[in-house]
Design a protein around this motif. Sequence first.
Motif, PDB file in Angstrom:
ATOM      1  N   ASP A   1       0.815  -1.217   0.000  1.00 45.98           N
ATOM      2  CA  ASP A   1       0.000   0.000   0.000  1.00 45.98           C
ATOM      3  C   ASP A   1       0.844   1.261   0.000  1.00 45.98           C
ATOM      4  O   ASP A   1       0.745   2.087  -0.895  1.00 45.98           O
ATOM      5  CB  ASP A   1      -0.921   0.024   1.218  1.00 45.98           C
ATOM      6  CG  ASP A   1      -2.130  -0.881   1.034  1.00 45.98           C
ATOM      7  OD1 ASP A   1      -2.329  -1.406  -0.075  1.00 45.98           O
ATOM      8  OD2 ASP A   1      -2.864  -1.061   2.026  1.00 45.98           O
ATOM      9  N   CYS A   2       1.679   1.425   1.026  1.00 43.63           N
ATOM     10  CA  CYS A   2       2.397   2.696   1.192  1.00 43.63           C
ATOM     11  C   CYS A   2       3.815   2.669   0.618  1.00 43.63           C
ATOM     12  O   CYS A   2       4.426   3.716   0.456  1.00 43.63           O
ATOM     13  CB  CYS A   2       2.444   3.082   2.663  1.00 43.63           C
ATOM     14  SG  CYS A   2       3.376   1.951   3.701  1.00 43.63           S
ATOM     15  N   GLY A   3       4.379   1.500   0.342  1.00 41.58           N
ATOM     16  CA  GLY A   3       5.711   1.422  -0.235  1.00 41.58           C
ATOM     17  C   GLY A   3       6.833   1.472   0.789  1.00 41.58           C
ATOM     18  O   GLY A   3       8.004   1.559   0.431  1.00 41.58           O
ATOM     19  N   LYS A   4       6.490   1.413   2.071  1.00 41.69           N
ATOM     20  CA  LYS A   4       7.489   1.445   3.137  1.00 41.69           C
ATOM     21  C   LYS A   4       8.232   0.105   3.189  1.00 41.69           C
ATOM     22  O   LYS A   4       7.654  -0.936   2.865  1.00 41.69           O
ATOM     23  CB  LYS A   4       6.739   1.691   4.446  1.00 41.69           C
ATOM     24  CG  LYS A   4       7.547   1.947   5.648  1.00 41.69           C
ATOM     25  CD  LYS A   4       6.578   2.342   6.763  1.00 41.69           C
ATOM     26  CE  LYS A   4       7.194   2.160   8.107  1.00 41.69           C
ATOM     27  NZ  LYS A   4       6.214   2.463   9.162  1.00 41.69           N
ATOM     28  N   GLU A   5       9.510   0.133   3.590  1.00 40.90           N
ATOM     29  CA  GLU A   5      10.282  -1.115   3.677  1.00 40.90           C
ATOM     30  C   GLU A   5       9.729  -1.995   4.790  1.00 40.90           C
ATOM     31  O   GLU A   5       9.421  -1.513   5.878  1.00 40.90           O
ATOM     32  CB  GLU A   5      11.754  -0.800   3.946  1.00 40.90           C
ATOM     33  CG  GLU A   5      12.452  -0.159   2.776  1.00 40.90           C
ATOM     34  CD  GLU A   5      13.906   0.151   3.065  1.00 40.90           C
ATOM     35  OE1 GLU A   5      14.342  -0.017   4.224  1.00 40.90           O
ATOM     36  OE2 GLU A   5      14.596   0.565   2.133  1.00 40.90           O
ATOM     37  N   LEU A   6       9.596  -3.300   4.503  1.00 43.44           N
ATOM     38  CA  LEU A   6       9.062  -4.236   5.488  1.00 43.44           C
ATOM     39  C   LEU A   6      10.174  -4.705   6.408  1.00 43.44           C
ATOM     40  O   LEU A   6      11.257  -5.061   5.958  1.00 43.44           O
ATOM     41  CB  LEU A   6       8.436  -5.445   4.792  1.00 43.44           C
ATOM     42  CG  LEU A   6       7.211  -5.184   3.937  1.00 43.44           C
ATOM     43  CD1 LEU A   6       6.739  -6.490   3.332  1.00 43.44           C
ATOM     44  CD2 LEU A   6       6.113  -4.553   4.743  1.00 43.44           C
ATOM     45  N   SER A   7       9.901  -4.705   7.705  1.00 41.54           N
ATOM     46  CA  SER A   7      10.868  -5.219   8.662  1.00 41.54           C
ATOM     47  C   SER A   7      10.551  -6.683   8.929  1.00 41.54           C
ATOM     48  O   SER A   7       9.401  -7.096   8.868  1.00 41.54           O
ATOM     49  CB  SER A   7      10.807  -4.420   9.961  1.00 41.54           C
ATOM     50  OG  SER A   7       9.505  -4.466  10.491  1.00 41.54           O
ATOM     51  N   GLY A   8      11.556  -7.467   9.203  1.00 40.84           N
ATOM     52  CA  GLY A   8      11.353  -8.872   9.528  1.00 40.84           C
ATOM     53  C   GLY A   8      11.313  -9.782   8.325  1.00 40.84           C
ATOM     54  O   GLY A   8      11.071 -10.976   8.466  1.00 40.84           O
ATOM     55  N   VAL A   9      11.540  -9.262   7.123  1.00 43.31           N
ATOM     56  CA  VAL A   9      11.551 -10.075   5.910  1.00 43.31           C
ATOM     57  C   VAL A   9      12.985 -10.129   5.407  1.00 43.31           C
ATOM     58  O   VAL A   9      13.643  -9.100   5.265  1.00 43.31           O
ATOM     59  CB  VAL A   9      10.620  -9.478   4.831  1.00 43.31           C
ATOM     60  CG1 VAL A   9      10.634 -10.315   3.578  1.00 43.31           C
ATOM     61  CG2 VAL A   9       9.206  -9.352   5.362  1.00 43.31           C
ATOM     62  N   ALA A  10      13.473 -11.338   5.129  1.00 44.02           N
ATOM     63  CA  ALA A  10      14.859 -11.509   4.702  1.00 44.02           C
ATOM     64  C   ALA A  10      15.095 -10.866   3.340  1.00 44.02           C
ATOM     65  O   ALA A  10      14.195 -10.800   2.507  1.00 44.02           O
ATOM     66  CB  ALA A  10      15.206 -12.988   4.651  1.00 44.02           C
TER      67      ALA A  10
ATOM     68  N   ARG B   1      14.766 -19.948  -0.701  1.00 43.10           N
ATOM     69  CA  ARG B   1      14.109 -21.264  -0.738  1.00 43.10           C
ATOM     70  C   ARG B   1      14.483 -22.107   0.471  1.00 43.10           C
ATOM     71  O   ARG B   1      13.678 -22.882   0.969  1.00 43.10           O
ATOM     72  CB  ARG B   1      14.511 -22.020  -2.009  1.00 43.10           C
ATOM     73  CG  ARG B   1      13.606 -21.789  -3.174  1.00 43.10           C
ATOM     74  CD  ARG B   1      13.805 -22.855  -4.223  1.00 43.10           C
ATOM     75  NE  ARG B   1      15.178 -22.992  -4.676  1.00 43.10           N
ATOM     76  CZ  ARG B   1      15.713 -22.355  -5.699  1.00 43.10           C
ATOM     77  NH1 ARG B   1      14.998 -21.495  -6.386  1.00 43.10           N
ATOM     78  NH2 ARG B   1      16.958 -22.568  -6.049  1.00 43.10           N
ATOM     79  N   ASN B   2      15.711 -21.969   0.940  1.00 45.37           N
ATOM     80  CA  ASN B   2      16.189 -22.800   2.039  1.00 45.37           C
ATOM     81  C   ASN B   2      15.963 -22.176   3.415  1.00 45.37           C
ATOM     82  O   ASN B   2      16.241 -22.814   4.422  1.00 45.37           O
ATOM     83  CB  ASN B   2      17.681 -23.095   1.854  1.00 45.37           C
ATOM     84  CG  ASN B   2      17.946 -23.848   0.569  1.00 45.37           C
ATOM     85  OD1 ASN B   2      17.123 -24.650   0.138  1.00 45.37           O
ATOM     86  ND2 ASN B   2      19.072 -23.583  -0.069  1.00 45.37           N
ATOM     87  N   LEU B   3      15.467 -20.945   3.465  1.00 47.63           N
ATOM     88  CA  LEU B   3      15.208 -20.306   4.751  1.00 47.63           C
ATOM     89  C   LEU B   3      13.920 -20.850   5.351  1.00 47.63           C
ATOM     90  O   LEU B   3      13.017 -21.263   4.622  1.00 47.63           O
ATOM     91  CB  LEU B   3      15.066 -18.794   4.569  1.00 47.63           C
ATOM     92  CG  LEU B   3      16.323 -17.999   4.288  1.00 47.63           C
ATOM     93  CD1 LEU B   3      15.960 -16.540   4.082  1.00 47.63           C
ATOM     94  CD2 LEU B   3      17.308 -18.119   5.427  1.00 47.63           C
ATOM     95  N   PRO B   4      13.794 -20.833   6.679  1.00 49.66           N
ATOM     96  CA  PRO B   4      12.527 -21.246   7.282  1.00 49.66           C
ATOM     97  C   PRO B   4      11.443 -20.215   7.003  1.00 49.66           C
ATOM     98  O   PRO B   4      11.727 -19.046   6.712  1.00 49.66           O
ATOM     99  CB  PRO B   4      12.855 -21.319   8.772  1.00 49.66           C
ATOM    100  CG  PRO B   4      14.010 -20.415   8.954  1.00 49.66           C
ATOM    101  CD  PRO B   4      14.795 -20.495   7.678  1.00 49.66           C
ATOM    102  N   LYS B   5      10.195 -20.649   7.127  1.00 47.77           N
ATOM    103  CA  LYS B   5       9.059 -19.783   6.835  1.00 47.77           C
ATOM    104  C   LYS B   5       9.043 -18.560   7.754  1.00 47.77           C
ATOM    105  O   LYS B   5       8.641 -17.471   7.351  1.00 47.77           O
ATOM    106  CB  LYS B   5       7.767 -20.574   7.003  1.00 47.77           C
ATOM    107  CG  LYS B   5       6.533 -19.862   6.520  1.00 47.77           C
ATOM    108  CD  LYS B   5       5.338 -20.778   6.625  1.00 47.77           C
ATOM    109  CE  LYS B   5       4.092 -20.095   6.137  1.00 47.77           C
ATOM    110  NZ  LYS B   5       2.919 -20.970   6.249  1.00 47.77           N
ATOM    111  N   SER B   6       9.522 -18.717   8.989  1.00 48.58           N
ATOM    112  CA  SER B   6       9.507 -17.606   9.939  1.00 48.58           C
ATOM    113  C   SER B   6      10.468 -16.489   9.533  1.00 48.58           C
ATOM    114  O   SER B   6      10.317 -15.356   9.975  1.00 48.58           O
ATOM    115  CB  SER B   6       9.863 -18.108  11.332  1.00 48.58           C
ATOM    116  OG  SER B   6      11.142 -18.711  11.315  1.00 48.58           O
ATOM    117  N   ALA B   7      11.458 -16.787   8.701  1.00 53.05           N
ATOM    118  CA  ALA B   7      12.398 -15.755   8.258  1.00 53.05           C
ATOM    119  C   ALA B   7      11.911 -15.042   7.008  1.00 53.05           C
ATOM    120  O   ALA B   7      12.395 -13.961   6.678  1.00 53.05           O
ATOM    121  CB  ALA B   7      13.762 -16.366   7.986  1.00 53.05           C
ATOM    122  N   LYS B   8      10.948 -15.646   6.301  1.00 56.49           N
ATOM    123  CA  LYS B   8      10.482 -15.055   5.047  1.00 56.49           C
ATOM    124  C   LYS B   8       9.370 -14.044   5.243  1.00 56.49           C
ATOM    125  O   LYS B   8       9.178 -13.158   4.424  1.00 56.49           O
ATOM    126  CB  LYS B   8       9.988 -16.148   4.108  1.00 56.49           C
ATOM    127  CG  LYS B   8      11.067 -17.084   3.651  1.00 56.49           C
ATOM    128  CD  LYS B   8      10.487 -18.168   2.798  1.00 56.49           C
ATOM    129  CE  LYS B   8      11.426 -19.335   2.692  1.00 56.49           C
ATOM    130  NZ  LYS B   8      10.834 -20.459   2.005  1.00 56.49           N
TER     131      LYS B   8
END
Length: 92
Positions: free
Chosen positions: A39-48, A56-63
Amino acid sequence: MPSPRRRSRHQRKITRRTPGGIPMIRYGKRKPGKARCGDCGKELSGVARELPYVMRNLPKSAKNVARPYGGNLCFECSREVIKEKARLEVKL
């Protein structure tokens, strides 16, 4: 002199020290840009911020973040969407 395919800015320079102690320049792929809110184009925190073959090899909690609209919207926009849905539900 680097080979012609290495003479562009597409590949990043990585300095590594060899076992003999001599620093050498290696070349690698650049990281992609940070994930952004839909929506706003702000950078997402907590996303690798990694290349697809690493993601592909990262756990779902890191994505993504463990909340509704986690990897797509920032917390402010997701809060607004949840409020709007709750208001519509009350009206019906």
